[in-house]
Design a protein around this motif. Structure first.
Motif, PDB file in Angstrom:
ATOM      1  N   THR A   1       0.845  -1.204   0.000  1.00  0.00           N
ATOM      2  CA  THR A   1       0.000   0.000   0.000  1.00  0.00           C
ATOM      3  C   THR A   1       0.877   1.249   0.000  1.00  0.00           C
ATOM      4  O   THR A   1       0.629   2.197  -0.753  1.00  0.00           O
ATOM      5  N   VAL A   2       1.924   1.235   0.838  1.00  0.00           N
ATOM      6  CA  VAL A   2       2.837   2.389   0.866  1.00  0.00           C
ATOM      7  C   VAL A   2       3.522   2.545  -0.498  1.00  0.00           C
ATOM      8  O   VAL A   2       3.556   3.638  -1.072  1.00  0.00           O
ATOM      9  N   MET A   3       4.042   1.434  -1.031  1.00  0.00           N
ATOM     10  CA  MET A   3       4.770   1.513  -2.309  1.00  0.00           C
ATOM     11  C   MET A   3       3.877   2.053  -3.426  1.00  0.00           C
ATOM     12  O   MET A   3       4.262   2.917  -4.201  1.00  0.00           O
ATOM     13  N   MET A   4       2.666   1.497  -3.485  1.00  0.00           N
ATOM     14  CA  MET A   4       1.747   1.907  -4.562  1.00  0.00           C
ATOM     15  C   MET A   4       1.342   3.361  -4.396  1.00  0.00           C
ATOM     16  O   MET A   4       1.196   4.078  -5.375  1.00  0.00           O
ATOM     17  N   THR A   5       1.159   3.783  -3.132  1.00  0.00           N
ATOM     18  CA  THR A   5       0.792   5.178  -2.901  1.00  0.00           C
ATOM     19  C   THR A   5       1.891   6.092  -3.443  1.00  0.00           C
ATOM     20  O   THR A   5       1.609   7.118  -4.060  1.00  0.00           O
ATOM     21  N   LEU A   6       3.141   5.676  -3.212  1.00  0.00           N
ATOM     22  CA  LEU A   6       4.249   6.490  -3.712  1.00  0.00           C
ATOM     23  C   LEU A   6       4.200   6.584  -5.237  1.00  0.00           C
ATOM     24  O   LEU A   6       4.440   7.647  -5.814  1.00  0.00           O
ATOM     25  N   VAL A   7       3.879   5.463  -5.891  1.00  0.00           N
ATOM     26  CA  VAL A   7       3.793   5.506  -7.351  1.00  0.00           C
ATOM     27  C   VAL A   7       2.614   6.388  -7.781  1.00  0.00           C
ATOM     28  O   VAL A   7       2.729   7.212  -8.685  1.00  0.00           O
ATOM     29  N   CYS A   8       1.488   6.232  -7.075  1.00  0.00           N
ATOM     30  CA  CYS A   8       0.287   7.008  -7.423  1.00  0.00           C
ATOM     31  C   CYS A   8       0.521   8.515  -7.289  1.00  0.00           C
ATOM     32  O   CYS A   8      -0.117   9.320  -7.959  1.00  0.00           O
ATOM     33  N   LEU A   9       1.449   8.877  -6.398  1.00  0.00           N
ATOM     34  CA  LEU A   9       1.707  10.308  -6.191  1.00  0.00           C
ATOM     35  C   LEU A   9       2.292  10.963  -7.442  1.00  0.00           C
ATOM     36  O   LEU A   9       2.122  12.163  -7.654  1.00  0.00           O
ATOM     37  N   VAL A  10       2.974  10.181  -8.276  1.00  0.00           N
ATOM     38  CA  VAL A  10       3.646  10.773  -9.435  1.00  0.00           C
ATOM     39  C   VAL A  10       2.648  11.460 -10.375  1.00  0.00           C
ATOM     40  O   VAL A  10       2.766  12.655 -10.653  1.00  0.00           O
ATOM     41  N   PRO A  11       1.604  10.739 -10.864  1.00  0.00           N
ATOM     42  CA  PRO A  11       0.654  11.435 -11.733  1.00  0.00           C
ATOM     43  C   PRO A  11      -0.135  12.525 -11.003  1.00  0.00           C
ATOM     44  O   PRO A  11      -0.465  13.551 -11.596  1.00  0.00           O
ATOM     45  N   VAL A  12      -0.402  12.299  -9.717  1.00  0.00           N
ATOM     46  CA  VAL A  12      -1.187  13.286  -8.958  1.00  0.00           C
ATOM     47  C   VAL A  12      -0.411  14.603  -8.877  1.00  0.00           C
ATOM     48  O   VAL A  12      -0.949  15.688  -9.151  1.00  0.00           O
ATOM     49  N   LEU A  13       0.880  14.505  -8.526  1.00  0.00           N
ATOM     50  CA  LEU A  13       1.681  15.730  -8.435  1.00  0.00           C
ATOM     51  C   LEU A  13       1.875  16.343  -9.817  1.00  0.00           C
ATOM     52  O   LEU A  13       1.858  17.570  -9.973  1.00  0.00           O
TER      53      LEU A  13
ATOM     54  N   SER B   1       9.946   6.435   3.480  1.00  0.00           N
ATOM     55  CA  SER B   1       8.937   5.374   3.532  1.00  0.00           C
ATOM     56  C   SER B   1       9.549   4.037   3.174  1.00  0.00           C
ATOM     57  O   SER B   1       9.184   3.004   3.711  1.00  0.00           O
ATOM     58  N   PHE B   2      10.475   4.069   2.262  1.00  0.00           N
ATOM     59  CA  PHE B   2      11.054   2.859   1.718  1.00  0.00           C
ATOM     60  C   PHE B   2      12.002   2.206   2.727  1.00  0.00           C
ATOM     61  O   PHE B   2      11.840   1.059   3.119  1.00  0.00           O
TER      62      PHE B   2
END
Lengths: 298, 547
Positions: free
Chosen positions: B363-375, B487-488
């Motif tokens: 969940t943490v890892m995916m959230t970090l990836v999801c942040l890229v398009p959001v930002l 986080s990592f």
């Protein structure tokens, strides 16, 4: 002509240590075509950006329709239309989409004008903006601006990418707007265009206004060029007040005359039996070059 | 046809000179990536037992559809693992490289009128396309050789010289197939954008055909795709040569068609007439918000799909994860199980604990990836400004605030949707693969949604940076890097608590092991809104800053 559509008082804009505009004073009357000339980097676009409220004045004031250009930007924008000098568009939208978007973001617009403008400017609206040349991108911005029903049109070098044919279309459109009593603020470095269209002119140099007024007023302050041929050789011309730069060429004697001494000079040369007299008023280009050449030391 | 290729070699030199930076970077990055990963993989999975175990976990229909079949299980060397896991991705990357490479030197040059200038010189009609293809051949050849020699030089288990050269050659051959496909698309489409889109479409289709074939266990269907074909070489296991030869033949045939079409068409034309776009804007585009949606929608939809698939790929393995990591203290530490929990774990609750922690970890890892398009969505308002396009909008009846609000609102909305998509992918795949789904849908969605306030804080930071430091908007990626880093490996590196404390991710309750805790989420939401509001205030007060 009593209302001012645009006024700046001691308008100064600094970017860090660089002063882009230095106490610029401009007054544009309602329904007037105002030419704003100067080379690239003189501060034309910066002035316009301040007037549009996308840059804030460092000192002094900029007012459009009596409202503060920065604070009341949105209110002002309801009554103006703008064409930027460097038109950057979204590569994956078509020209038609961009025009509609722009027009629908304006205060008032006239849908029926769009097709006529597209036809006059010979623009295919179904092409993606990435395929447009500079001139075509400029046409998109022009069509969008001219299709909106504004009181003041601010145009920043609108014809720099247009061919002579399109320039003609543009000039006709501007004269049409002038007839309707619309105000136009035209920044340009194409002198013939400004000469043809503008009621009043200001010349900006390194961020400061060096001259302004009607073309006639500006000419008045300068010299006119004369070429004459006479029966008897002219003597003592260099002694006459207001005569400069005498050259004797094949076409005759050419010299410059201060505008306020033209009468004296004409009666002086009359004594030598004039067979030919040509006089040309200074073009805007001459006026312009005069300011810029002296600075360059040329 | 005499003289069709005149002066090709001079043009090849021109192409290579123009490519000296671009292609060098591609070659260096791809080679280093390929070469470094081989010993890395061996170090991580050094004994055959572990590798076979991993392969068994990955040998399920969803993973096979994503990655292709696993070969050589009876003697699963690191080479066999590497060939099975890496070839596809590197081949895709090389395909993309070739699409850009060939378009750049054919259609783009044509569009810009450069080919017209070249053609006016004593240069053959086909010299340009010929030069582009010869350059592609050279560039792919160098890449193939470097990867092959590099991999052999690592001396990794099961990676001999011959096999490694075959691996490199397969990568290069797939690259050449896409170079040829792109050359063909450049004849069909009359614009470089169209040619790139079409070639990318073929690449996507090639991936899908391979996935469909592999999912059904059909070699025939999978071999319709260059990717499936390359994998049938079973490199580092059986080293079959025929797929390489088929790939090279395919590239030649497609290139020949492209040459033929190029020779019979007019300069500047394409065989598919450029589809005229819309003459006017639809009702959706007629507002600043509509424009923002239009500019961002494509990018966001692609990300939603990618995250759904990434979620699904983890979901397909999660049920088996306990069996794999259960006996390795290092893995237990990587997924964040504290030593005291490991010590008290009983066989009865062990697999549930591991699944829970693993779920929290991804969940943490995916959230970090999801942040890229959001930002990226939030930062778009600044790139529009830099490109000189904000001026058009802001000089009309649109306030700065409502202009930026469009992009920021999309970022907030996208954060919710993308977290939901990821959770959905994870849940659905787990449900399909596991006998008893360890998760509830609601539970997974709340685990992902618990990270929303932390994501919003980063959106807030981005907006504040746009408002305050428009010239330094890259700083948001430094902030992102810090958050990702802590986080990592923050836990593993034993960083001081206050350092971890600075990252919003640190304050998120780690569901499902922990209870949902609302106070930190509420506080972060408030912080996010305050930062966003401050960003708006500063944005409204500052000059528009192009460049």
């Amino acid at each position: 002509m009593s209302e001012l559509s645009l006024e700046t008082v001691d308008l100064t804009k600094r970017f860090g240590k660089f002063t882009a505009l230095d106490s610029v004073n401009l007054k544009v009357n309602e329904g007037e075509v105002f030419g704003y000339i100067g080379p690239n980097g003189a501060g034309k676009t910066t002035t316009i950006r301040v007037l549009l409220g996308i840059l804030q004045a460092s000192e002094g004031s900029a007012k459009v329709f009596g409202m503060d250009a920065w604070k009341d930007a949105v209110e002002i924008h309801k009554r103006i239309a703008y064409v930027p000098g460097d038109v950057n568009l979204w590569p994956n939208l078509t020209g038609g989409e961009v025009i509609d978007l722009f027009v629908s973001l304006c205060g008032k617009h006239d849908k029926s004008r769009r097709e006529g403008l597209l036809e006059d400017f010979d623009l295919d609206p179904s092409k993606k903006c990435r395929t447009y040349s500079k001139g075509n991108r400029q046409k998109v911005a022009l069509v969008a601006a001219l299709a909106s029903d504004a009181d003041l049109y601010i145009l920043d070098e609108p014809t720099s990418g247009l061919d002579p044919l399109m320039e003609q279309v543009f000039q006709e459109r501007v004269l049409g707007l002038k007839k309707q009593g619309k105000g136009i603020f035209l920044s340009s470095h194409i002198m013939s265009e400004v000469e043809k269209l503008c009621d009043r002119i200001a010349i900006i140099k390194e961020g400061a206004i060096v001259e302004s007024g009607t073309l006639d007023e500006m000419r008045h302050l300068t010299r006119m060029s004369m070429t004459i041929k006479t029966e008897a050789p002219v003597e003592g011309l260099d002694q006459v007040k207001g005569v400069h730069e005498i050259t004797d060429g094949q076409g005759g004697l050419t010299f410059q005359v201060d505008s306020d001494t033209v009468g004296d000079v004409v009666s002086f040369i009359g004594k030598f039996g004039v067979t030919k007299l040509e006089s040309t008023p200074p073009t805007l280009e001459d006026l312009f070059m005069r300011h810029y050449n002296t600075a360059g030391g040329a | 046809m005499h003289g069709n290729f005149d002066n090709t070699l001079k043009l090849v030199r021109l192409v290579l000179r123009r490519e000296r930076f671009n292609s060098s970077v591609w070659i260096i990055v791809l080679t280093l990536f390929s070469v470094i990963l081989a010993p890395g993989m061996h170090e991580m999975f050094s004994d055959m037992g572990t590798r076979t175990q991993i392969a068994a976990i990955y040998d399920n229909p969803i993973m096979v559809a994503m990655m292709g079949p696993v070969y050589g299980l009876d003697n699963f060397t690191t080479g066999a693992m590497y060939g099975g896991m890496m070839l596809l991705w590197v081949a895709i990357a090389v395909g993309v490289m070739n699409i850009f490479l060939v378009t750049r030197h054919t259609r783009t040059d044509e569009e810009r009128g450069q080919i017209e200038v070249v053609r006016s010189l004593p240069v053959g009609r086909l010299a340009t396309i010929n030069a582009a293809m010869i350059s592609a051949l050279l560039i792919n050849g160098v890449l193939a050789l470097l990867i092959g020699l590099g991999l052999a030089a690592t001396g990794t288990d099961g990676m001999g010289l011959g096999s490694s050269l075959l691996y490199g050659a397969l990568v290069g051959a797939v690259g050449l197939v896409f170079a040829a496909i792109t050359a063909l698309c450049c004849q069909l489409s009359s614009s470089s954008g169209g040619a790139i889109g079409m070639s990318m479409g073929v690449l996507g289709l090639a991936y899908m055909i391979r996935a469909a074939g592999d999912a059904q266990g059909s070699d025939l269907i999978a071999c319709m795709s260059p990717f499936g074909l390359a994998q049938r070489s079973q490199v580092y296991v059986n080293d079959y040569l025929w797929p390489l030869l088929v790939l090279l033949a395919l590239a030649c045939v497609i290139a020949a068609i492209a040459f033929k079409l190029n020779s019979i068409r007019d300069l500047g034309q394409g065989f598919l007439a450029a589809k005229p776009g819309r003459r006017g804007a639809g009702p959706l585009l007629r507002s600043p918000f509509g424009l923002a949606v239009r500019l961002l929608a494509k990018m966001l939809i692609i990300w939603f799909v990618v995250m759904l698939m990434l979620g699904a790929s983890y979901g397909s393995v999660i049920a088996d994860i306990g069996a794999f990591v259960g006996d390795s203290p290092e893995y237990l530490q990587v997924i964040g199980i504290p030593a005291e929990v490991v010590a008290t774990m009983t066989d009865a609750d062990k697999s549930k604990i591991i699944v829970d922690y693993f779920a929290a970890f991804i969940t943490v890892m995916m959230t970090l990836v999801c942040l890229v398009p959001v930002l990226n969505a939030a930062m778009r308002v600044r790139s529009e400004e830099r490109e000189g396009r904000s001026e058009h909008i802001l000089s009309r009846v649109v306030s700065n605030t409502s202009y930026m609000a469009g992009y920021v609102a999309i970022a907030y909305i996208a954060s919710v949707l993308i977290q939901f998509a990821t959770a959905a992918g994870l849940y659905l795949a787990t449900d399909a693969m596991a006998e008893a789904n360890p998760f509830t849908f609601g539970g997974l969605v709340s685990a992902f949604f618990a990270y929303l306030p932390a994501m919003w804080v980063l959106i807030g930071v981005a907006v504040l940076i746009i408002g305050l430091f428009p010239k330094a908007t890259g700083a948001i990626w430094a902030v992102y890097g810090f958050v990702a880093f802590t986080s990592f490996i923050g836990g593993m590196l034993k960083l001081p608590d206050w350092v971890n404390w600075l990252s919003p991710m640190y304050h998120v309750p780690r569901l499902p092991m922990e209870e949902m805790a609302y106070p930190p989420l509420v506080v972060m939401t408030v912080i996010a809104l305050v930062l966003t509001a401050l960003g708006f205030v500063f944005y409204k007060r500052r000059d528009l800053a192009p460049a």
